[in-house]
Design a protein around this motif. Structure first.
Motif, PDB file in Angstrom:
ATOM      1  N   GLN A 177       0.839  -1.184   0.000  1.00 46.73           N
ATOM      2  CA  GLN A 177       0.000   0.000   0.000  1.00 46.73           C
ATOM      3  C   GLN A 177       0.880   1.242   0.000  1.00 46.73           C
ATOM      4  OE1 GLN A 177      -3.373  -0.045  -0.170  1.00 46.73           O
ATOM      5  NE2 GLN A 177      -3.160  -2.257  -0.398  1.00 46.73           N
ATOM      6  N   PRO A 178       0.574   2.222  -0.851  1.00 43.82           N
ATOM      7  CA  PRO A 178       1.372   3.451  -0.853  1.00 43.82           C
ATOM      8  C   PRO A 178       1.146   4.234   0.439  1.00 43.82           C
ATOM      9  CG  PRO A 178      -0.539   3.679  -2.291  1.00 43.82           C
ATOM     10  CD  PRO A 178      -0.513   2.249  -1.807  1.00 43.82           C
ATOM     11  N   LEU A 179       2.168   5.010   0.805  1.00 46.37           N
ATOM     12  CA  LEU A 179       2.025   5.851   1.990  1.00 46.37           C
ATOM     13  C   LEU A 179       0.938   6.886   1.741  1.00 46.37           C
ATOM     14  CD1 LEU A 179       5.758   6.500   2.952  1.00 46.37           C
ATOM     15  CD2 LEU A 179       4.132   4.960   4.051  1.00 46.37           C
ATOM     16  N   GLY A 180       0.012   6.990   2.665  1.00 46.68           N
ATOM     17  CA  GLY A 180      -1.073   7.951   2.543  1.00 46.68           C
ATOM     18  C   GLY A 180      -0.951   9.031   3.593  1.00 46.68           C
ATOM     19  N   ASP A 181      -1.900   9.973   3.588  1.00 42.99           N
ATOM     20  CA  ASP A 181      -1.853  11.081   4.531  1.00 42.99           C
ATOM     21  C   ASP A 181      -1.955  10.616   5.980  1.00 42.99           C
ATOM     22  OD1 ASP A 181      -1.593  12.898   2.476  1.00 42.99           O
ATOM     23  OD2 ASP A 181      -3.754  13.244   2.320  1.00 42.99           O
ATOM     24  N   SER A 182      -2.720   9.543   6.224  1.00 42.85           N
ATOM     25  CA  SER A 182      -2.902   9.091   7.596  1.00 42.85           C
ATOM     26  C   SER A 182      -1.795   8.145   8.040  1.00 42.85           C
ATOM     27  CB  SER A 182      -4.261   8.400   7.732  1.00 42.85           C
ATOM     28  OG  SER A 182      -4.284   7.255   6.907  1.00 42.85           O
ATOM     29  N   ASP A 183      -0.948   7.716   7.098  1.00 44.98           N
ATOM     30  CA  ASP A 183       0.147   6.810   7.435  1.00 44.98           C
ATOM     31  C   ASP A 183       1.360   7.599   7.905  1.00 44.98           C
ATOM     32  OD1 ASP A 183      -0.704   4.691   4.652  1.00 44.98           O
ATOM     33  OD2 ASP A 183      -1.313   4.538   6.742  1.00 44.98           O
ATOM     34  N   ILE A 184       2.377   6.880   8.288  1.00 43.52           N
ATOM     35  CA  ILE A 184       3.603   7.498   8.765  1.00 43.52           C
ATOM     36  C   ILE A 184       4.210   8.397   7.681  1.00 43.52           C
ATOM     37  CG2 ILE A 184       5.049   5.559   8.074  1.00 43.52           C
ATOM     38  CD1 ILE A 184       6.601   5.994  10.688  1.00 43.52           C
ATOM     39  N   GLU A 185       4.724   9.519   8.082  1.00 40.06           N
ATOM     40  CA  GLU A 185       5.343  10.452   7.148  1.00 40.06           C
ATOM     41  C   GLU A 185       6.743   9.976   6.786  1.00 40.06           C
ATOM     42  OE1 GLU A 185       3.910  13.215   5.805  1.00 40.06           O
ATOM     43  OE2 GLU A 185       2.062  12.636   6.821  1.00 40.06           O
ATOM     44  N   ALA A 186       7.191  10.334   5.593  1.00 35.56           N
ATOM     45  CA  ALA A 186       8.506   9.911   5.107  1.00 35.56           C
ATOM     46  C   ALA A 186       9.618  10.351   6.059  1.00 35.56           C
ATOM     47  CB  ALA A 186       8.748  10.465   3.706  1.00 35.56           C
ATOM     48  N   GLU A 187       9.530  11.539   6.600  1.00 38.49           N
ATOM     49  CA  GLU A 187      10.577  12.029   7.502  1.00 38.49           C
ATOM     50  C   GLU A 187      10.617  11.222   8.795  1.00 38.49           C
ATOM     51  OE1 GLU A 187      13.916  13.933   8.250  1.00 38.49           O
ATOM     52  OE2 GLU A 187      12.775  14.158   6.398  1.00 38.49           O
ATOM     53  N   GLN A 188       9.444  10.818   9.299  1.00 40.59           N
ATOM     54  CA  GLN A 188       9.394   9.976  10.496  1.00 40.59           C
ATOM     55  C   GLN A 188      10.033   8.622  10.207  1.00 40.59           C
ATOM     56  OE1 GLN A 188       5.073  10.297  10.911  1.00 40.59           O
ATOM     57  NE2 GLN A 188       5.415  10.914  13.035  1.00 40.59           N
ATOM     58  N   LEU A 189       9.782   8.100   9.024  1.00 38.63           N
ATOM     59  CA  LEU A 189      10.361   6.824   8.628  1.00 38.63           C
ATOM     60  C   LEU A 189      11.878   6.929   8.550  1.00 38.63           C
ATOM     61  CD1 LEU A 189       9.944   3.918   7.654  1.00 38.63           C
ATOM     62  CD2 LEU A 189       9.756   4.823   5.350  1.00 38.63           C
ATOM     63  N   ARG A 190      12.362   7.998   7.932  1.00 36.52           N
ATOM     64  CA  ARG A 190      13.819   8.195   7.840  1.00 36.52           C
ATOM     65  C   ARG A 190      14.445   8.316   9.228  1.00 36.52           C
ATOM     66  NH1 ARG A 190      12.245  11.854   3.616  1.00 36.52           N
ATOM     67  NH2 ARG A 190      12.682  10.927   1.591  1.00 36.52           N
ATOM     68  N   ASP A 191      13.798   9.068  10.116  1.00 35.62           N
ATOM     69  CA  ASP A 191      14.329   9.244  11.478  1.00 35.62           C
ATOM     70  C   ASP A 191      14.366   7.914  12.232  1.00 35.62           C
ATOM     71  OD1 ASP A 191      14.619  11.951  10.991  1.00 35.62           O
ATOM     72  OD2 ASP A 191      12.823  12.534  12.134  1.00 35.62           O
ATOM     73  N   ALA A 192      13.298   7.135  12.121  1.00 38.24           N
ATOM     74  CA  ALA A 192      13.246   5.840  12.804  1.00 38.24           C
ATOM     75  C   ALA A 192      14.301   4.902  12.241  1.00 38.24           C
ATOM     76  CB  ALA A 192      11.853   5.226  12.662  1.00 38.24           C
ATOM     77  N   PHE A 193      14.492   4.932  10.925  1.00 35.76           N
ATOM     78  CA  PHE A 193      15.499   4.072  10.314  1.00 35.76           C
ATOM     79  C   PHE A 193      16.895   4.493  10.760  1.00 35.76           C
ATOM     80  CE2 PHE A 193      18.300   2.249   7.225  1.00 35.76           C
ATOM     81  CZ  PHE A 193      17.745   1.005   6.991  1.00 35.76           C
ATOM     82  N   ALA A 194      17.144   5.787  10.834  1.00 37.78           N
ATOM     83  CA  ALA A 194      18.455   6.279  11.284  1.00 37.78           C
ATOM     84  C   ALA A 194      18.737   5.820  12.708  1.00 37.78           C
ATOM     85  CB  ALA A 194      18.510   7.795  11.182  1.00 37.78           C
ATOM     86  N   GLU A 195      17.711   5.819  13.560  1.00 35.31           N
ATOM     87  CA  GLU A 195      17.879   5.354  14.934  1.00 35.31           C
ATOM     88  C   GLU A 195      18.185   3.854  14.959  1.00 35.31           C
ATOM     89  OE1 GLU A 195      15.070   4.860  18.842  1.00 35.31           O
ATOM     90  OE2 GLU A 195      14.808   6.674  17.638  1.00 35.31           O
ATOM     91  N   LEU A 196      17.473   3.083  14.153  1.00 39.73           N
ATOM     92  CA  LEU A 196      17.737   1.652  14.038  1.00 39.73           C
ATOM     93  C   LEU A 196      19.162   1.408  13.546  1.00 39.73           C
ATOM     94  CD1 LEU A 196      16.821  -1.372  13.856  1.00 39.73           C
ATOM     95  CD2 LEU A 196      16.162  -0.849  11.505  1.00 39.73           C
ATOM     96  N   GLU A 197      19.547   2.153  12.525  1.00 43.62           N
ATOM     97  CA  GLU A 197      20.886   2.006  11.956  1.00 43.62           C
ATOM     98  C   GLU A 197      21.960   2.298  12.998  1.00 43.62           C
ATOM     99  OE1 GLU A 197      23.278   3.503   7.999  1.00 43.62           O
ATOM    100  OE2 GLU A 197      21.583   4.678   8.700  1.00 43.62           O
ATOM    101  N   GLN A 198      21.779   3.350  13.749  1.00 43.41           N
ATOM    102  CA  GLN A 198      22.766   3.722  14.761  1.00 43.41           C
ATOM    103  C   GLN A 198      22.893   2.620  15.817  1.00 43.41           C
ATOM    104  OE1 GLN A 198      21.975   7.433  16.700  1.00 43.41           O
ATOM    105  NE2 GLN A 198      23.794   7.319  17.976  1.00 43.41           N
TER     106      GLN A 198
END
Length: 119
Positions: free
Chosen positions: A54-75
């Motif tokens: 499913q494509p990211l929609g307005d009610s789904d997680i925002e791209a920036e939140q996803l990037r931030d969460a991934f950066a935390e996981l990566e670290q």
């Protein structure tokens, strides 16, 4: 998903044909019953899996939140496993595929993740 992650008896698709996993390495073709050896590492599509992401929609997680969460996981992963050169290479490839699949620009590798010295 990998063939090895399927449960025995689970139906899946591999190379355009439907199979049922019968042992850890063998599956039976649904239509003919013919046995086939399937590599544990083979990419398959589970019959239970959604057909299309499913494509990211307005009610789904925002791209920036996803990037931030991934950066935390990566670290966190780099802090725990960053001394393993195989991990570093495999993670970088997986990271690239992850963001490509989502159609997002990957976040730069955090400076801390690149620092492989013990903290």
């Amino acid at each position: 998903m990998k063939f090895s992650l399927l449960a025995v008896g689970q139906q899946f698709e591999y190379q355009g044909e439907s199979y049922i996993k019968s042992t850890p390495l063998i599956a039976h073709q649904v239509d003919t019953g013919e046995q086939r050896l399937i590599p544990r590492s083979a990419n398959v599509v589970s019959a239970d899996a959604p057909v299309e992401a499913q494509p990211l929609g307005d009610s789904d997680i925002e791209a920036e939140q996803l990037r931030d969460a991934f950066a935390e996981l990566e670290q966190t992963l780099h802090q725990q496993l960053g001394n393993d050169a195989h991990f570093v290479r495999a993670f970088e490839q997986a990271r690239q595929r992850f963001f490509e699949r989502l159609g997002l620009a990957a976040v730069p590798v955090s400076p801390r993740a690149k620092d492989h010295s013990p903290s």
